[in-house]
Scaffold this active site. Structure first.
Site, PDB file in Angstrom:
ATOM      1  N   HIS A 144       0.847  -1.195   0.000  1.00 41.26           N
ATOM      2  CA  HIS A 144       0.000   0.000   0.000  1.00 41.26           C
ATOM      3  C   HIS A 144       0.880   1.241   0.000  1.00 41.26           C
ATOM      4  O   HIS A 144       1.827   1.330   0.783  1.00 41.26           O
ATOM      5  CB  HIS A 144      -0.910   0.002   1.243  1.00 41.26           C
ATOM      6  N   HIS A 146       1.115   5.765  -1.463  1.00 40.17           N
ATOM      7  CA  HIS A 146       0.398   7.002  -1.784  1.00 40.17           C
ATOM      8  C   HIS A 146       1.011   7.654  -3.030  1.00 40.17           C
ATOM      9  O   HIS A 146       1.690   8.676  -2.921  1.00 40.17           O
ATOM     10  CB  HIS A 146       0.457   7.967  -0.586  1.00 40.17           C
ATOM     11  N   GLU A 174       2.165  -1.179 -22.253  1.00 36.91           N
ATOM     12  CA  GLU A 174       2.568  -2.198 -21.282  1.00 36.91           C
ATOM     13  C   GLU A 174       1.476  -2.495 -20.230  1.00 36.91           C
ATOM     14  O   GLU A 174       1.398  -3.608 -19.721  1.00 36.91           O
ATOM     15  CB  GLU A 174       3.825  -1.657 -20.590  1.00 36.91           C
ATOM     16  N   HIS A 215      -6.767   8.751  -1.647  1.00 37.87           N
ATOM     17  CA  HIS A 215      -5.882   8.215  -0.605  1.00 37.87           C
ATOM     18  C   HIS A 215      -4.639   7.525  -1.190  1.00 37.87           C
ATOM     19  O   HIS A 215      -3.519   7.906  -0.880  1.00 37.87           O
ATOM     20  CB  HIS A 215      -6.666   7.247   0.297  1.00 37.87           C
TER      21      HIS A 215
HETATM   22  O1  2HA Z   1      -0.277   5.259   7.678  1.00 42.20           O
HETATM   23  O2  2HA Z   1      -1.019   4.688   4.717  1.00 42.20           O
HETATM   24  O3  2HA Z   1      -3.550   4.025   5.099  1.00 42.20           O
HETATM   25  C1  2HA Z   1      -0.326   4.177   6.863  1.00 42.20           C
HETATM   26  C2  2HA Z   1      -1.343   4.363   5.833  1.00 42.20           C
HETATM   27  C3  2HA Z   1      -2.744   4.138   6.194  1.00 42.20           C
HETATM   28 ZN    ZN Z   2      -2.492   5.009   3.254  1.00 42.49          ZN
END
Ligand code: 2HA
Ligand code: ZN
Length: 289
Positions: A144, A146, A174, A215
């Site tokens: 995960h 950003h 691609e 997010h």
């Molecule tokens: O702080 O990115 O979504 C970690 C994150 C929460």
């Molecule tokens: Zn996050």
């Protein structure tokens, strides 16, 4: 062997630093989990201690179980820890956890030496890893981050997997080859909770990338190279789309559905036809009828 000397730890730390260097991990943003191979657990077991068993839950008082992951070990980033610091001091910022035989308790067996907890998104990572293991036992990484351009697009494109994917596909050939099942979209939902975790895991049943509106993004892979490379491909395409959109609201030239279909045979893929709808205009964000 010591965890700190292992290839696994080095690969994990390298991915964290690569993500930081891309600008995808401001402050404590992002988290990374890896479901360990049995041979990696055996090799590193001598370096493990036995922490206390804890419940796994999205909210306080909530208890969740991930029976599909019972008895497995995971390397995960720590809650509130900065990706920027992982390579410098892995033992303070990362931990290895073990799940019990019911898949409803975990304990820290290595790391977070100054104290701390696994990522606040732990149940979300476990929900994703459980779905992915059922899909393909070799799927091990959930990431995960950003990424700025991908996030920016969630403000201007319809939050619709078909439209979002098609616009990303058209920017770099691609993309359709690397993730022929496209991108799933989660509308804005509070992070760290059960709802966003379950919505993401639902996407991971068939897609490798989930974008969280306003997010960030989640992606998966069999190893760190594939997971990082996937995110890098999505974000590169998003960057080009931001540039194109900054110059013009529509495209003069683009890759057509027929062009995409030509990729299937030579690359041994089957691009999901849901994304190859006819468009009546090259306006960015065009929604098919
Ligand atoms: O702080 O990115 O979504 C970690 C994150 C929460
Ligand atoms: Zn996050």
């Amino acid at each position: 062997m010591r965890v700190l000397d292992s290839e696994l730890m080095k690969s994990y730390a390298r991915m964290a630093m690569d993500g930081f260097n891309q600008g995808w991990h401001e402050r404590n943003g992002g988290n990374l989990s890896y479901r360990m191979k049995a041979e990696e657990v055996e090799e590193l077991r001598e370096d493990f201690k036995e922490g206390e068993w804890r419940v796994i839950g999205w909210q306080k008082g909530d208890e969740s179980a991930f029976p599909g992951l019972a008895g497995e070990y995971f390397m995960v980033s720590g809650s509130g820890k900065y990706f920027r610091n992982i390579e410098l001091d892995p033992e303070a910022n990362v931990c290895i956890i073990e799940l019990n035989e019911e898949g409803n308790r975990y304990r820290i067996v290595w790391g977070l030496k100054g104290g701390g907890m696994p990522t606040s998104e732990l149940p979300t990572h476990l929900a994703n890893l459980e779905v992915l293991k059922a899909r393909d036992p070799e799927m091990r990484v959930v990431y995960h981050c950003h990424p700025g351009n991908t996030i920016a697009l969630t403000f201007v494109l319809p939050l619709d997997s078909r439209v979002f994917t098609r616009e990303i596909f058209e920017m770099v050939t691609e993309c359709a080859v690397v993730f022929p099942e496209g991108i799933g979209i989660v509308p804005w939902v509070i992070c760290g909770g059960r709802q966003i975790g379950e919505m993401t895991a639902e996407i991971m049943k068939k897609q490798d990338v989930a974008v969280w509106a306003h997010h960030g993004a989640f992606c998966c892979g069999k190893d760190f190279d594939l997971a990082f490379g996937l995110m890098h491909t999505v974000e590169k395409s998003a960057e080009i789309l931001v540039k194109v959109y900054s110059m013009s609201p529509s495209k003069l030239n683009t890759i057509t559905p027929e062009n995409f279909r030509e990729l299937n045979a030579p690359f041994g893929i089957k691009i999901n036809e849901d994304f190859l709808y006819e468009r009546k205009s090259n306006k960015i964000g065009y929604v098919p009828e």
